[in-house]
Design a protein around this motif. Structure first.
Motif, short mmCIF file in Angstrom:
data_model
loop_
_atom_site.label_atom_id
_atom_site.label_comp_id
_atom_site.label_asym_id
_atom_site.label_seq_id
_atom_site.Cartn_x
_atom_site.Cartn_y
_atom_site.Cartn_z
N THR A 402 -65.51 41.63 13.07
CA THR A 402 -65.95 41.89 11.70
C THR A 402 -65.40 40.78 10.81
O THR A 402 -64.23 40.40 10.94
CB THR A 402 -65.42 43.24 11.18
OG1 THR A 402 -63.99 43.23 11.19
CG2 THR A 402 -65.91 44.39 12.05
N TYR A 404 -64.98 39.44 6.83
CA TYR A 404 -65.04 39.72 5.39
C TYR A 404 -64.95 38.43 4.58
O TYR A 404 -65.74 38.20 3.68
CB TYR A 404 -63.92 40.68 5.01
CG TYR A 404 -64.05 41.26 3.63
CD1 TYR A 404 -65.04 42.19 3.34
CD2 TYR A 404 -63.18 40.90 2.61
CE1 TYR A 404 -65.17 42.73 2.07
CE2 TYR A 404 -63.28 41.44 1.34
CZ TYR A 404 -64.29 42.35 1.08
OH TYR A 404 -64.41 42.89 -0.18
N LEU A 429 -70.29 41.20 12.56
CA LEU A 429 -70.66 41.94 11.36
C LEU A 429 -70.14 41.16 10.16
O LEU A 429 -68.94 41.05 9.96
CB LEU A 429 -70.09 43.35 11.37
CG LEU A 429 -70.69 44.28 10.31
CD1 LEU A 429 -70.62 45.72 10.75
CD2 LEU A 429 -70.03 44.12 8.95
N GLU A 431 -69.84 40.78 6.21
CA GLU A 431 -69.96 41.54 4.98
C GLU A 431 -70.46 40.63 3.87
O GLU A 431 -69.73 39.74 3.42
CB GLU A 431 -68.62 42.17 4.58
CG GLU A 431 -68.70 43.00 3.32
CD GLU A 431 -69.90 43.92 3.31
OE1 GLU A 431 -70.86 43.64 2.56
OE2 GLU A 431 -69.90 44.91 4.07
N THR A 464 -68.16 46.67 4.47
CA THR A 464 -67.32 46.62 5.67
C THR A 464 -66.10 45.77 5.38
O THR A 464 -66.18 44.56 5.24
CB THR A 464 -68.09 46.05 6.87
OG1 THR A 464 -69.27 46.80 7.06
CG2 THR A 464 -67.24 46.11 8.13
N PHE A 518 -67.22 49.65 17.27
CA PHE A 518 -68.31 48.67 17.17
C PHE A 518 -69.65 49.30 17.52
O PHE A 518 -70.69 48.93 16.94
CB PHE A 518 -68.03 47.47 18.07
CG PHE A 518 -67.21 46.41 17.41
CD1 PHE A 518 -67.77 45.59 16.44
CD2 PHE A 518 -65.87 46.22 17.73
CE1 PHE A 518 -67.02 44.60 15.80
CE2 PHE A 518 -65.11 45.25 17.10
CZ PHE A 518 -65.69 44.44 16.13
N THR A 522 -72.71 48.90 14.95
CA THR A 522 -73.84 48.07 15.40
C THR A 522 -75.01 48.90 15.90
O THR A 522 -76.10 48.38 16.10
CB THR A 522 -73.42 47.11 16.53
OG1 THR A 522 -73.00 47.88 17.68
CG2 THR A 522 -72.28 46.21 16.08
#
Length: 728
Positions: A402, A404, A429, A431, A464, A518, A522
């Protein structure tokens, strides 16, 4: 009905005063003081005041002090864009908002702006009375053009004609021309002119915006002094070149701040192109509602009257200064290469506990033991080394992460690209709603997607914010999962400036939980529960409340109990209420809250057992740690979540349980030193103010920003946050 006699509180605006009934102010103050909660926004101003306190510390170098002053200005810009911008979303659209202080939106706006006006006055006093007098002895000067030597004035004139002049554009506003777009946070001259005697025109108003892609100061290197000439002073001196044969009556230098709150509303339209929505919303930062005007004293009443009418602003939205406009420009001086050695550098990072061999295989090390990284005292390098090794290792099957915030020229992004090129499954992922990093994240996410990574662009409904990485590796006839869980971002630049904790582990319990996590973010998996994770938006608040209630139950039974929480912000009312109840049950509670704290400590009958400190110093405190004593069997979590409504209800967050005894000892030591720090600590008072800790005579100085470079030594000292009930 009786007519009570009232006195008035003067508020200065451009040399004039307006008044406010003292009785009204008294009623407001009474309401605020009666509340069991501190206003989030007023608490934030207290935090920025603690940052300003660093600029007012004589033991720091002038360059450190200028840096902290610039930080307070940058902080305040963001506060106006986001928090004040959000307040105006309620005011402008007549939506109800009741602050923790008990005030509705307009009365609260009045008290908030009074506090901000007072804060900015302190800023200006700090700069003019405490910092400027130190300039000459430190080899620097801020000078107007008229104060330069003749040859320097010629040099500046040349800079104006060949660099500035071609970039400047007078933008007239009259019956034939629409009001120009004035950009957020850029300085601008309001110019009142009068036409020639031939055309007998009336006074006119135009604007000259100062370009944003030029240094704030023009630099002149003298023998023993570096002279900084503000760019606005150069333009002011030569602005007549833009108005030939026109009389300039008045110049008003000002700067506006616009609403930058682009919080996305929940949407059920699954066909909507989310990336395009973000890109569109980003543009509103340039044209959003004006919420503040900073202006030099002696401004043109006509200019400010026009701006106020155009943007629907009141007198308290106008911030008048006799000083330099926009202190964020001081970063150019504070961080100048010429003075690099005048700001103390951070000590070199040390190896984390347990990482004693220099060239050990990172996979083998993590498989053998959990590894706690305490940044920046420990380098971020082990995380990068693990990720880069995984990208090249032929036995690694998948990487999931993830993101950010990323640094520029990010090694994390480069490693993920390399892993995709090497045929590994890479899930990322990104954000897109990471405030002020949206554009960079979109750009990096698109790069990774083109390289073959499976990229998820966040969620409409939730932001997230969790920081997790999972590496799946084939070893012999089995699969081993390596994880990294952290309170900080995958950003190697901020890892040198923020204090954060991260955990590297190959424990199956962590691997199973993070794999499930996850699958949730996802896909469409709905796990029954986690062994070692607490997550939001579904269960985190309730899980923390349950842990607090267990401590209260232990207190009622006469068992050992206690709570220590280290976070950036404490704002969630349900958590605050549970802390109050635990305090009333006899649980000793110690809170380390860097910024916003809406809890009111030390109030009789409410929170007498709660102590709150804030730590503000050379490094930005960013770790989140939740400690519950649990009758001598501590249960401790670290992770990404603060105790805020947004963290529990509008963000995907995670907290991870510390299961390794060695790591647990280190975490307890971290909390212990945080509480003992008497250099960077501020103690919160019942009224919401803060008092700087001052060491007693003969007391040993404890500076956590220095102490943690010797974690091995700290671990040799006895540490116990709470004693057994009978010895407390």
């Amino acid at each position: 009905m009786t007519n009570a006699k009232t006195t008035h509180i003067p508020v200065e605006t451009n040399g004039k005063t307006r008044t406010q009934p003292a009785s009204s102010r008294s009623r407001t103050s009474t309401l605020i003081n009666k509340s069991n909660y501190i206003s989030r926004d007023l608490s934030w101003l207290q935090f920025n005041d603690r940052v300003l306190d660093q600029a007012r510390t004589p033991s720091r170098t002038i360059f450190e002090r200028l840096k902290f002053l610039a930080i307070t200005a940058s902080n305040l810009d963001e506060f106006f864009m986001i928090r004040v911008g959000s307040l105006y979303n309620y005011i402008d659209y007549s939506k109800e908002r009741v602050d923790y202080s008990g005030l509705r939106e307009r009365p609260f706006k009045k008290i908030l702006f009074e506090a901000i006006q007072a804060f900015t006055k302190t800023q200006h006093q700090c700069f003019q009375q405490e910092l400027l007098p130190e300039f000459s002895k430190n080899g620097l000067q801020i000078a107007k053009v008229s104060e330069l030597r003749p040859e320097e004035q010629a040099q500046v004139a040349n800079y104006f004609m060949y660099t500035l002049f071609p970039m400047l554009t007078p933008m007239a506003y009259d019956n034939y021309r629409s009001f120009p777009l004035l950009m957020n946070k850029l300085m601008c001259f309001g110019v009142v002119t009068k036409g020639s005697s031939v055309d007998k025109e009336e006074e006119r108003l135009s604007f000259v915006q100062i370009p944003q892609n030029l240094p704030r100061f023009y630099e002149i290197d003298r023998e023993d002094t570096l002279v900084f000439v503000p760019i606005e002073e150069i333009i002011r001196t030569h602005i007549d070149k833009l108005y030939r044969n026109i009389e300039i009556l008045q110049l008003s230098l000002f700067r506006i701040t616009r609403n930058g709150d682009i919080t996305l509303e929940e949407s059920d339209d699954i066909e909507q192109d989310f990336i395009d929505e973000i890109k569109i919303k980003l543009k509103t930062r340039k044209t959003g509602r004006a919420v503040r005007i900073e202006v030099e004293r002696g401004f043109s009443e006509r200019t400010i009257r026009t701006l106020r009418k155009r943007w629907g602003l009141e007198e308290d939205n106008i911030f008048v200064t006799d000083s330099l406009l926009d202190y964020t420009g001081l970063f150019q001086i504070a961080l100048h290469d010429e003075f690099r050695d005048r700001i103390p550098s951070i000590s070199p990072s040390v190896a984390p506990v347990g990482m004693n061999e220099p060239d050990v295989d990172i996979f083998e090390l993590i498989k053998k033991q959990d590894l706690l990284l305490h940044h920046p005292f420990n380098s971020f390098e082990p995380v990068l080394e693990l990720l880069e090794a995984a990208a090249e290792d032929e036995d690694v099957l998948a990487i999931k992460i993830t993101i950010y915030r990323l640094s520029k020229n990010s090694r994390v992004s480069t490693a993920l690209l390399k892993a995709a090129e090497n045929g590994k499954h890479v899930s990322v992922l990104f954000e897109l709603k990471a405030r002020f990093d949206e554009e960079n994240n979109i750009r990096e996410a698109e790069r990774l997607q083109k390289a073959g990574c499976f990229v998820i662009y966040g969620f409409n409904r939730y932001k997230t914010h969790t920081k997790l990485m999972l590496i799946v590796r084939k070893e012999d006839n089995q699969v081993v999962r390596y994880v990294h869980m952290s309170s900080g971002n995958y950003n190697e630049s901020t890892a040198r400036l923020y204090t954060d904790i991260g955990l590297l582990s190959a424990r199956e319990g962590y691997g199973q939980d993070i794999s499930e996590f996850f699958n949730v973010i996802t896909g469409h998996s709905q796990p029954l529960g986690y062994r070692n994770l607490i997550t939001s938006p579904n269960t985190m608040r309730d899980a923390l409340i349950a842990l607090l209630r267990r401590e209260a139950e232990n207190a009622a039974k006469g068992l050992a109990c206690g709570v220590v929480i280290k976070i950036n912000s404490l704002e969630d009312q349900r958590i605050i209420d549970e802390l109050y109840l635990a305090s009333q049950a006899g649980v000793p509670i110690k809170l380390i809250v860097r910024g916003i704290c809406c809890l009111r400590p030390q109030r009789k009958g409410l929170s007498e057992n709660i102590e709150v400190i804030s730590l503000v110093g050379d490094l930005l405190e960013h770790s989140r740690i939740y400690y519950f004593h649990n009758n001598g069997k501590p249960q401790v979590y670290g992770g990404s979540a603060d105790a805020m409504v947004r963290s529990f209800d509008r963000r995907i967050e995670s907290l991870f349980l510390i299961t390794d005894e060695s790591v647990l000892s280190q975490i307890i030591t971290i909390l212990d030193i945080n509480l003992k720090d008497n250099v960077n600590g501020y103690v919160m008072q019942e009224d919401g103010s803060y008092v700087h800790k001052v060491p007693a005579a003969g007391e040993v100085l404890v500076n956590l920003h220095e102490a943690f470079f010797d974690m091995q030594g700290l671990l040799q000292q006895p540490t116990q946050l709470f004693m057994d009930k009978k010895t407390r």
